[in-house]
Scaffold this motif. Structure first.
Motif, PDB file in Angstrom:
ATOM      1  N   THR A 188      18.459  47.037   7.849  1.00 59.03           N
ATOM      2  CA  THR A 188      19.752  46.753   6.925  1.00 59.03           C
ATOM      3  C   THR A 188      20.772  45.716   7.852  1.00 59.03           C
ATOM      4  O   THR A 188      21.415  44.699   7.282  1.00 59.03           O
ATOM      5  CB  THR A 188      20.569  47.902   6.714  1.00 59.03           C
ATOM      6  N   ALA A 189      21.016  46.174   8.974  1.00 57.49           N
ATOM      7  CA  ALA A 189      21.913  45.516  10.011  1.00 57.49           C
ATOM      8  C   ALA A 189      21.506  43.967  10.001  1.00 57.49           C
ATOM      9  O   ALA A 189      22.382  42.917  10.027  1.00 57.49           O
ATOM     10  CB  ALA A 189      22.120  46.111  11.088  1.00 57.49           C
ATOM     11  N   SER A 190      20.268  43.772  10.043  1.00 57.63           N
ATOM     12  CA  SER A 190      19.676  42.498  10.219  1.00 57.63           C
ATOM     13  C   SER A 190      19.789  41.570   8.947  1.00 57.63           C
ATOM     14  O   SER A 190      19.859  40.397   9.115  1.00 57.63           O
ATOM     15  CB  SER A 190      18.363  42.508  10.802  1.00 57.63           C
ATOM     16  N   ASN A 191      20.193  42.070   8.008  1.00 58.25           N
ATOM     17  CA  ASN A 191      20.435  41.564   6.722  1.00 58.25           C
ATOM     18  C   ASN A 191      21.799  40.849   6.642  1.00 58.25           C
ATOM     19  O   ASN A 191      22.282  40.445   5.795  1.00 58.25           O
ATOM     20  CB  ASN A 191      20.035  42.450   5.376  1.00 58.25           C
ATOM     21  N   TYR A 192      22.750  41.788   7.603  1.00 58.40           N
ATOM     22  CA  TYR A 192      24.212  41.426   7.526  1.00 58.40           C
ATOM     23  C   TYR A 192      24.780  40.478   8.539  1.00 58.40           C
ATOM     24  O   TYR A 192      25.742  39.964   8.500  1.00 58.40           O
ATOM     25  CB  TYR A 192      24.967  42.887   7.428  1.00 58.40           C
ATOM     26  N   PHE A 193      24.079  40.690   9.730  1.00 56.88           N
ATOM     27  CA  PHE A 193      24.514  39.625  10.816  1.00 56.88           C
ATOM     28  C   PHE A 193      23.431  38.822  11.243  1.00 56.88           C
ATOM     29  O   PHE A 193      22.070  39.066  11.285  1.00 56.88           O
ATOM     30  CB  PHE A 193      24.910  40.635  11.982  1.00 56.88           C
ATOM     31  N   ALA A 194      23.822  37.760  11.613  1.00 54.68           N
ATOM     32  CA  ALA A 194      22.838  36.404  11.880  1.00 54.68           C
ATOM     33  C   ALA A 194      22.129  36.818  13.444  1.00 54.68           C
ATOM     34  O   ALA A 194      20.789  36.546  13.526  1.00 54.68           O
ATOM     35  CB  ALA A 194      23.709  35.257  12.026  1.00 54.68           C
ATOM     36  N   ASN A 195      22.700  37.529  14.205  1.00 57.42           N
ATOM     37  CA  ASN A 195      22.194  37.867  15.481  1.00 57.42           C
ATOM     38  C   ASN A 195      23.181  39.044  16.179  1.00 57.42           C
ATOM     39  O   ASN A 195      24.144  39.264  15.493  1.00 57.42           O
ATOM     40  CB  ASN A 195      21.807  36.530  16.367  1.00 57.42           C
ATOM     41  N   ARG A 196      22.627  39.296  16.961  1.00 59.59           N
ATOM     42  CA  ARG A 196      23.379  40.168  17.945  1.00 59.59           C
ATOM     43  C   ARG A 196      24.975  39.960  18.438  1.00 59.59           C
ATOM     44  O   ARG A 196      25.889  40.474  18.519  1.00 59.59           O
ATOM     45  CB  ARG A 196      22.702  40.417  19.222  1.00 59.59           C
ATOM     46  N   ASP A 197      25.015  38.481  18.720  1.00 60.43           N
ATOM     47  CA  ASP A 197      26.316  37.772  19.147  1.00 60.43           C
ATOM     48  C   ASP A 197      27.152  38.132  17.717  1.00 60.43           C
ATOM     49  O   ASP A 197      28.331  38.137  18.142  1.00 60.43           O
ATOM     50  CB  ASP A 197      26.186  36.427  19.389  1.00 60.43           C
ATOM     51  N   ASP A 198      26.649  37.815  16.740  1.00 63.47           N
ATOM     52  CA  ASP A 198      27.521  37.794  15.533  1.00 63.47           C
ATOM     53  C   ASP A 198      28.201  39.396  15.249  1.00 63.47           C
ATOM     54  O   ASP A 198      29.208  39.379  14.916  1.00 63.47           O
ATOM     55  CB  ASP A 198      26.805  37.584  14.344  1.00 63.47           C
ATOM     56  N   LEU A 199      27.111  40.226  15.625  1.00 65.50           N
ATOM     57  CA  LEU A 199      27.498  41.671  15.633  1.00 65.50           C
ATOM     58  C   LEU A 199      28.498  41.983  16.586  1.00 65.50           C
ATOM     59  O   LEU A 199      29.542  42.712  16.255  1.00 65.50           O
ATOM     60  CB  LEU A 199      26.185  42.511  15.737  1.00 65.50           C
ATOM     61  N   LEU A 200      28.344  41.641  17.769  1.00 66.34           N
ATOM     62  CA  LEU A 200      29.443  41.844  18.978  1.00 66.34           C
ATOM     63  C   LEU A 200      30.881  41.325  18.562  1.00 66.34           C
ATOM     64  O   LEU A 200      31.635  41.725  18.641  1.00 66.34           O
ATOM     65  CB  LEU A 200      28.861  41.241  20.236  1.00 66.34           C
ATOM     66  N   ASN A 201      30.511  40.060  18.105  1.00 67.07           N
ATOM     67  CA  ASN A 201      32.025  39.132  17.658  1.00 67.07           C
ATOM     68  C   ASN A 201      32.700  40.151  16.574  1.00 67.07           C
ATOM     69  O   ASN A 201      33.918  40.299  16.397  1.00 67.07           O
ATOM     70  CB  ASN A 201      31.574  37.798  17.273  1.00 67.07           C
ATOM     71  N   GLN A 202      31.772  40.475  15.662  1.00 64.93           N
ATOM     72  CA  GLN A 202      32.612  41.277  14.399  1.00 64.93           C
ATOM     73  C   GLN A 202      32.929  42.650  14.836  1.00 64.93           C
ATOM     74  O   GLN A 202      34.104  43.137  14.383  1.00 64.93           O
ATOM     75  CB  GLN A 202      31.587  41.088  13.114  1.00 64.93           C
ATOM     76  N   ALA A 203      32.391  43.103  15.737  1.00 68.63           N
ATOM     77  CA  ALA A 203      32.876  44.553  16.069  1.00 68.63           C
ATOM     78  C   ALA A 203      34.151  44.285  16.894  1.00 68.63           C
ATOM     79  O   ALA A 203      35.130  45.122  16.681  1.00 68.63           O
ATOM     80  CB  ALA A 203      32.060  45.046  17.100  1.00 68.63           C
TER      81      ALA A 203
END
Length: 193
Positions: A42-57
């Motif tokens: 699921t998460a991989s469908n919402y965030f382009a990559n780990r950097d995207d997830l870190l930035n959004q966090a």
């Protein structure tokens, strides 16, 4: 990328929890899926990559730390003096330490920012904007002191937050409140209470 905003927010909140518990190295899409109790992938469908997830966090932590309008209004009441400033700083300490996982995750993000330029830029811009807004608000409210005073309080209280979250017995809550009063009294010129 998926656009379900409620699901995205839940995934980012799950990422914050994972960061606080497992550190930046433990932040994987699978760990976020597990924390959010959603199917793997699921998460991989919402965030382009780990950097995207870190930035959004990082952005989400700051959004959750912002006081609501009622709190801002309450902090504005009373004479513009040392006591009001100390009360405001104590409220910030309480609000930040109440969102324990958020601040611990933010510490992880700060460490990770030493290796990720985009995350460093995001956090630098955010902290600088917060400092500028706090100094402007302090001066506009007619509180004693200047922008450097606000910066000094920021520096001192940030480390007090770290102590309260990581080694809470060093400065128990009552001691921390007393230290804030002492800090404000020593940094700000006397004036209205």
């Amino acid at each position: 990328m998926r656009q379900n905003l409620a699901r995205r927010a839940a995934l980012v909140d799950a990422a914050i929890e994972v960061l606080a518990r497992d550190g930046a190295r433990g932040l994987t899409f699978r760990a976020v899926d597990t924390e959010a109790a959603v199917p793997n992938g699921t998460a991989s469908n919402y965030f382009a990559n780990r950097d995207d997830l870190l930035n959004q966090a990082g952005a989400r932590i700051y959004a959750r730390l912002r006081p609501d309008d009622a709190t801002i209004a309450a902090m504005s009441r009373g004479p513009a003096g040392r006591e009001r400033t100390a009360r405001m700083v104590r409220e910030v300490l309480e609000r930040v330490t109440t969102f324990r996982t958020g601040y611990l995750a933010l510490l992880e993000l700060r460490l990770e920012a030493t290796r990720r330029p985009a995350l460093r830029a995001l956090l630098t811009d955010r902290v600088r904007a917060d400092l500028d807004a706090n100094a402007e608000g302090h001066l506009a409210a007619g509180l004693p002191g200047d922008a450097d005073t606000v910066r000094l309080i920021h520096l001192a209280v940030n480390w007090l937050v770290v102590e309260r979250l990581t080694l809470p017995d060093v400065f128990p809550q009552e001691t921390a409140a007393e230290l804030i009063t002492t800090l404000v009294e020593r940094l700000l010129p006397p004036g209205p209470a």
